[in-house]
Design an enzyme around this catalytic site. Structure first.
Site, short mmCIF file in Angstrom:
data_model
loop_
_atom_site.label_atom_id
_atom_site.label_comp_id
_atom_site.label_asym_id
_atom_site.label_seq_id
_atom_site.Cartn_x
_atom_site.Cartn_y
_atom_site.Cartn_z
N ASP A 72 0.86 -1.05 0.08
CA ASP A 72 0.10 -0.10 0.12
C ASP A 72 0.91 0.98 0.02
OD1 ASP A 72 -2.85 0.86 0.33
OD2 ASP A 72 -1.76 1.87 2.03
N GLU B 56 2.29 -0.21 -4.67
CA GLU B 56 1.18 1.00 -5.27
C GLU B 56 1.86 2.20 -5.28
OE1 GLU B 56 -2.68 3.12 -4.24
OE2 GLU B 56 -1.60 2.55 -2.38
C1 NOJ Z 1 -4.43 2.81 -0.99
C2 NOJ Z 1 -5.37 2.09 -1.01
O1 NOJ Z 1 -5.40 1.45 -2.05
C3 NOJ Z 1 -6.56 2.81 -0.44
O2 NOJ Z 1 -7.54 1.88 -0.49
C4 NOJ Z 1 -6.60 3.40 0.72
O3 NOJ Z 1 -7.45 4.23 1.24
C5 NOJ Z 1 -5.03 4.21 0.76
N1 NOJ Z 1 -4.00 3.34 0.32
C6 NOJ Z 1 -4.74 4.40 2.34
O4 NOJ Z 1 -4.03 3.09 2.81
#
Ligand code: NOJ
Length: 541
Positions: free
Chosen positions: A206, A275
């Site tokens: 994440d 990500e």
């Molecule tokens: C990215 C995640 O994909 C999302 O769903 C989340 O709200 C944020 N990061 C914070 O963790």
């Protein structure tokens, strides 16, 4: 075999299917999906659909302020989703079917209910005070700096009890961990080992670029281009700033080199994907390191490109140019943070989008429900769940997180018909569901299944080179994939009108979004509006 042939590593050849666990299958009748539900549906995933791996969004203990991205225990399962034993059964069942399992890892922030943070905020002298990022007010009493939360408002919350501010790049319930503290690094890497020891095949990380910020916490400069693509998508006041100091500090690469050496210390091909919303492609590609950091940073370039051949081509070429020769590309067209693909690109383009995703060079991630072309669901105000949407108008992610419709019946095979699911079903779930689509030879689900099989059986699609075709009409995107004498040509028509592309007389049709035996004939490919086709041009010359 793959261990000896890096070209055949599963994360290179395979397709990943993202499962949002709250919305896949409920087995307890509470309207929320669970791990046993995923286990029940593995036959669909592995055999009916035919993907190679699943990524399961967070299922850890969490107060659910951000639906699991606020973790209060990194090494357990939220009772809402089941138990660790349920997870072990899921993993074993998936492996039995030949599916790899990727879990989410959320290193940038924990929940404010995590015992680490509870301890950290208990006093300024707590042994865990420095596990999070605490700062005094400026002398004039104002916030430590101008950083903003992605979800709206300042990235700092004042703690009355200890008289300092703590940093949260997302919600106040998601305090940022201090990755400059070696104890945090050790504790978080232990959580990685915990899941690796259980046998998971990899991690989706994440907001991977956030873990290292400017150590001096320097203000971010104002944005020169608040609406520009550097910001990925419109995000309200957050885009008023250039996010150069609150994330992506070069020290981040050391974190992922260390993570990689942990992964490489385990048997099998353990995988990591970050990500990372960075659209400077060189900076983005730096996360591959010298093949010693992440296996890949997610490529979100096409998510908000618009359904436009020029923009899509430009982004494919930019990414292809940036991925280092030792690296492997990947493509994402949809996930739990974005509007449903069929709505974003237009429902008439959903099949062509599936062709694009599953034929480009690199690992595709298919978001659950996109195989049915689920539309963005409209969620009435009283049923909204997403904290982002509640705080910032227009940003709700609820519409792409609605439960999977398996059948036309009440409850749609997802949950007990007498129970209201946590989010409502999409408006057309009575007709757009797995059972109805499987029975319809012409459904998008059957088309996606066909594409997945085709990809599995054609080395050129799984691991061939890609070259964009110049000699096609301007409304068409065409490319050829080549591997070891095998060629596959992909043609996508973005226009409202039929487009003609010359095709060798020997060419045969491998897949077409639109029915019709005469799509290929007279030395021409006849591309109906919004259609796509996959062609075998015959043996390479
Ligand atoms: C990215 C995640 O994909 C999302 O769903 C989340 O709200 C944020 N990061 C914070 O963790």
């Amino acid at each position: 075999m793959s261990a000896h042939n890096p070209q055949l590593q599963w994360w290179k050849t395979g397709v990943v299917y993202q499962i949002y666990p709250r919305s896949f299958q409920d087995t307890t009748g509470n309207g929320v999906g669970d791990l046993n539900g995923i286990t029940e549906r593995l036959g669909y995933v592995a055999d009916t659909l035919g993907v190679d791996a699943i990524w399961i969004s967070p299922f850890y203990p969490s107060p659910m302020a951000d639906f699991g991205y606020d973790v209060s225990d990194y090494t357990d399962v939220n009772p809402m989703f089941g138990t660790l034993e349920d997870f072990d059964r899921l993993l074993a069942a998936a492996h039995h079917r030949g599916l790899k399992v990727i879990v989410d890892w959320v290193p940038n922030h924990s929940s404010d209910q995590h015992p680490w943070f509870v301890e950290s905020r208990s006093s300024r002298t707590s042994p865990k005070r420095d596990w999070y990022v605490w700062r005094d007010s400026k002398p004039d009493g104002s916030l430590p700096n101008n950083w903003q939360s992605e979800f709206g408002g300042p990235a700092w919350t004042y703690d009355e009890g200890t008289g300092q501010w703590y940093l949260h790049s997302f919600l106040a319930e998601q305090p940022d961990l201090n990755w400059r503290n070696p104890e945090v690094v050790a504790a978080m890497f232990d959580t990685v080992r915990f899941w690796l020891d259980r046998g998971v095949d990899g991690f989706r990380i994440d907001v991977a670029h956030y873990v290292m910020k400017d150590p001096a916490l320097t203000d971010n400069p104002a944005s020169q281009d608040p609406a520009g693509m550097a910001h990925f998508k419109p995000m309200g006041p957050f885009n008023a700033w250039e996010h150069v100091n609150d994330r992506g500090h070069p020290d981040v690469h050391g974190v992922y080199r260390d993570l990689r050496s942990i992964l490489d210390g385990y048997e099998g091909d353990r995988f990591s994907v970050g990500e990372i919303h960075i659209f400077d492609w060189d900076e983005w590609a730096a996360y591959y390191g010298d093949g010693d950091e992440l296996h890949m940073p997610y490529n979100f370039s096409l998510v908000w490109a618009g359904w436009n051949p020029t923009a899509i081509r430009a982004r494919i070429e930019a990414v292809e140019a940036a991925v280092p020769s030792h690296g492997w590309p990947n493509y994402v067209l949809g996930n739990h943070d974005e509007q449903r693909l069929a709505t974003r690109y237009g429902p008439e383009n959903a099949r062509a989008a599936a062709v694009l995703l599953l034929t480009l060079r690199g690992q595709p991630t298919l978001y659950y429900g996109d195989e049915l072309a689920l539309r963005e669901a409209s969620v009435p105000p009283g049923r909204q769940q997403d904290p982002w949407g509640i705080r910032v108008p227009g940003m709700s992610r609820d519409g792409s997180r609605t439960p999977m419709p398996w059948t036309p019946d009440p409850g749609h095979g997802f949950t007990d018909p007498t129970v209201a699911p946590w989010l409502p079903f999409g408006q057309d779930a009575a007709t757009r569901n797995v059972r109805v689509h499987l029975a319809d030879a012409g459904s998008i689900l059957n088309f996606v299944r066909h594409l997945l099989r085709l990809r599995r059986n054609r080395p050129s699609l799984q691991r061939g080179t890609i070259a964009i075709l110049d000699d096609v009409p301007e409304d068409v995107l065409g490319y050829v994939r080549r591997f070891d004498g095998e060629q596959t040509i992909v043609l996508i028509n973005f226009a409202d009108s039929t487009q003609m592309v010359p095709a060798a007389p020997t060419a045969t049709l491998l897949a077409a979004t639109h029915d019709g035996g005469s799509l290929l004939g007279d030395g021409m490919a006849h591309l109906a509006p919004h259609s796509a086709m996959v062609i075998d041009p015959g043996p390479a010359a």
